[in-house]
Design an enzyme around this catalytic site. Structure first.
Site, mmCIF file in Angstrom:
data_model
loop_
_atom_site.group_PDB
_atom_site.id
_atom_site.type_symbol
_atom_site.label_atom_id
_atom_site.label_comp_id
_atom_site.label_asym_id
_atom_site.label_seq_id
_atom_site.Cartn_x
_atom_site.Cartn_y
_atom_site.Cartn_z
ATOM 1 N N HIS A 68 -9.159 0.683 -0.976
ATOM 2 C CA HIS A 68 -8.399 1.682 -0.209
ATOM 3 C C HIS A 68 -9.325 2.804 0.254
ATOM 4 O O HIS A 68 -10.280 3.157 -0.432
ATOM 5 C CB HIS A 68 -7.273 2.251 -1.085
ATOM 6 N N HIS A 121 2.144 4.667 -1.992
ATOM 7 C CA HIS A 121 1.463 5.585 -2.898
ATOM 8 C C HIS A 121 2.391 6.536 -3.629
ATOM 9 O O HIS A 121 3.446 6.920 -3.125
ATOM 10 C CB HIS A 121 0.432 6.404 -2.128
ATOM 11 N N GLU A 130 0.863 -1.193 0.000
ATOM 12 C CA GLU A 130 0.000 0.000 0.000
ATOM 13 C C GLU A 130 0.889 1.229 0.000
ATOM 14 O O GLU A 130 0.949 1.979 0.979
ATOM 15 C CB GLU A 130 -0.969 0.002 1.189
ATOM 16 N N ASP A 152 2.193 2.047 3.853
ATOM 17 C CA ASP A 152 1.342 3.202 3.556
ATOM 18 C C ASP A 152 2.207 4.447 3.335
ATOM 19 O O ASP A 152 1.803 5.564 3.645
ATOM 20 C CB ASP A 152 0.304 3.464 4.660
#
Ligand code: GRE
Ligand code: ZN
Length: 323
Positions: A164, A10, A8, A285
Site C-alpha cells: 500500500h 482502512h 483496501e 479505498d
C-alpha cells in the site's frame, strides 16, 4: 452488483489517526477522522448501501511504517491488530483483517504476522511502503537481505500481502518542491509504491517463493501500463538484475491488482488485456474514497457479467479461501 468483496478499506486507532490529517482539507477532516475510527455505523451503512458484503480492513497510512523506534512500532502494530481482531470477531461475515507489521524488526514482524493469521484468522498483511528504522531519515525497502527470513515465514503461511502507498520522505524527494499538489494520492503514492513493487518483483523474491502473492491497489500503481517497456528495455540487457524471469512474468503469476481509488473503464480494460480478469479485484479505498463512486462505476461498467462477478467477488473468494 450485490455481495461484492472489497480489500483496501482502512481504519485508524487513536495512536495512528493523526497520520491521515495531512491528507484532508480542514473542512472535511472531522468527517474523515470519524469514518476512520468507526466500525459499526457509517462503515456498515455505506457497505450495505453500495453492495459490499465483506471488507478486509487495514490500518491507515503510514502509521506503523513511520515509527522509527522498533519497540514502539511493535507495540502500535500489536494494538492496532488487536482492535481489528476484536471488530472482525464481532462481525465475522462483514469484516476480515490484514495485519499491520513492524517491519523495523523483521523477526518481530514475522511473529506478529503468525499471531494475526493463526490466532485472529487474518488474511495476510498490508504494509504502507518502506519503513523508517532507528531515525526518521533511515529507510528500508523489503527487498533488503535482512528480510530473507521474514519472507520465508510469510510465504510459509500461504497468505497474500498488500503493498500500500505512503508518501516519500520530503528529504528524499526534492522533485516535488514547489509542486506539492503532486504528492500523496495525486501521483507520489504511485511513484513510491510502483518502485517498491518493482524492487520486490525484480529481486528474486518470487523465485525463492513462487507461491507468494502481492496485491497492488489503484490499478497496479501504473505498472501494467508500462510493463512492456520495462521488459523491452531489460531484454536488451539485464543490467545486473538478479531475478530469473521477466518482470511481466511475475506480474502475471504473483500479483493481483485492485480497482481502489481508480474508477475508470479504459483503465480496467487495459489492465484486463495485460494481466487477465482473474487477477483483478474490486476495492474502494474507503474512507479516502466513496463506496458510491466505486460501485456506481463498477456495477455498470461495460464488461461481461462473468467478469463483473469474478472481479467483484469470486477472485477474492478464491484468493482468500472465503466461504
Ligand atoms: C490511502 O491510505 O489509501 C490514502 C491516504 C491518504 C489519502 C488518500 C488515500 O492514506 O487513498
Ligand atoms: Zn488505501
Amino acid at each position: 452488483m450485490k455481495n461484492k468483496i472489497a480489500l483496501e478499506e482502512h481504519f485508524a486507532i487513536e495512536l495512528t489517526i493523526g497520520d491521515s490529517e495531512v491528507y484532508a482539507r480542514p473542512e472535511v477532516w472531522a468527517g474523515l477522522k470519524s469514518n476512520l475510527l468507526d466500525f459499526e455505523q457509517q462503515r456498515i451503512e455505506q457497505m450495505d448501501a453500495w453492495g459490499t458484503e465483506y471488507a478486509i480492513l487495514s490500518l491507515n497510512s503510514p502509521a506503523v511504517q513511520a515509527i522509527p523506534d522498533p519497540r514502539r512500532a511493535v507495540e502500535v502494530a500489536r494494538r492496532a491488530n488487536e482492535v481489528l481482531a476484536e471488530q472482525a470477531a464481532r462481525r465475522p461475515t462483514r469484516f476480515g483483517g490484514f495485519a499491520a507489521l513492524p517491519m523495523q524488526d523483521p523477526e518481530a514482524a514475522a511473529r506478529e504476522l503468525e499471531r494475526c493469521v493463526k490466532e485472529f484468522g487474518f488474511h495476510g498483511f498490508l504494509v504502507n511502503g518502506f519503513s523508517q528504522v532507528g531515525d526518521e531519515r533511515t529507510v528500508v525497502y523489503y527487498d533488503a537481505p535482512r528480510f530473507a527470513d521474514f519472507w520465508a515465514a510469510a510465504a510459509a503461511l500461504g497468505k497474500p500481502f498488500y503493498m500500500h502507498p505512503r508518501d516519500p520522505l520530503p528529504a528524499r524527494e526534492p522533485i516535488y518542491d514547489g509542486a506539492h499538489w503532486l504528492t500523496g494520492p495525486t501521483w507520489a503514492f504511485a511513484v513510491e509504491t510502483s518502485i517498491h513493487a518493482l524492487r520486490l518483483l525484480s529481486s528474486g523474491l518470487f523465485d525463492r517463493h513462487p507461491g507468494l502473492q502481492m496485491i497492488l491497489g489503484h490499478f497496479g500503481e501504473g505498472i501494467p501500463f508500462n510493463i512492456w517497456r520495462v521488459d523491452h528495455i531489460l531484454r536488451k540487457g539485464r543490467r545486473g538484475m538478479p531475478c530469473e524471469k521477466q518482470i511481466g512474468d511475475y506480474l502475471r503469476s504473483n500479483v493481483h491488482i485492485t480497482t481502489s481509488g481508480n474508477f475508470r473503464t479504459p483503465t480496467l480494460l487495459s489492465t484486463m488485456l495485460e494481466v487477465g480478469s482473474d487477477r483483478i479485484m474490486y476495492s474502494v479505498d474507503y474512507p479516502f474514497e466513496k463506496h458510491e463512486d466505486a460501485a456506481s462505476w463498477f456495477d455498470h461498467c461495460e464488461i461481461s457479467d462473468n467478469d463483473r462477478l469474478k472481479i467483484g467477488r469470486d477472485n477474492a473468494r478464491e484468493l482468500f479461501k472465503l466461504p
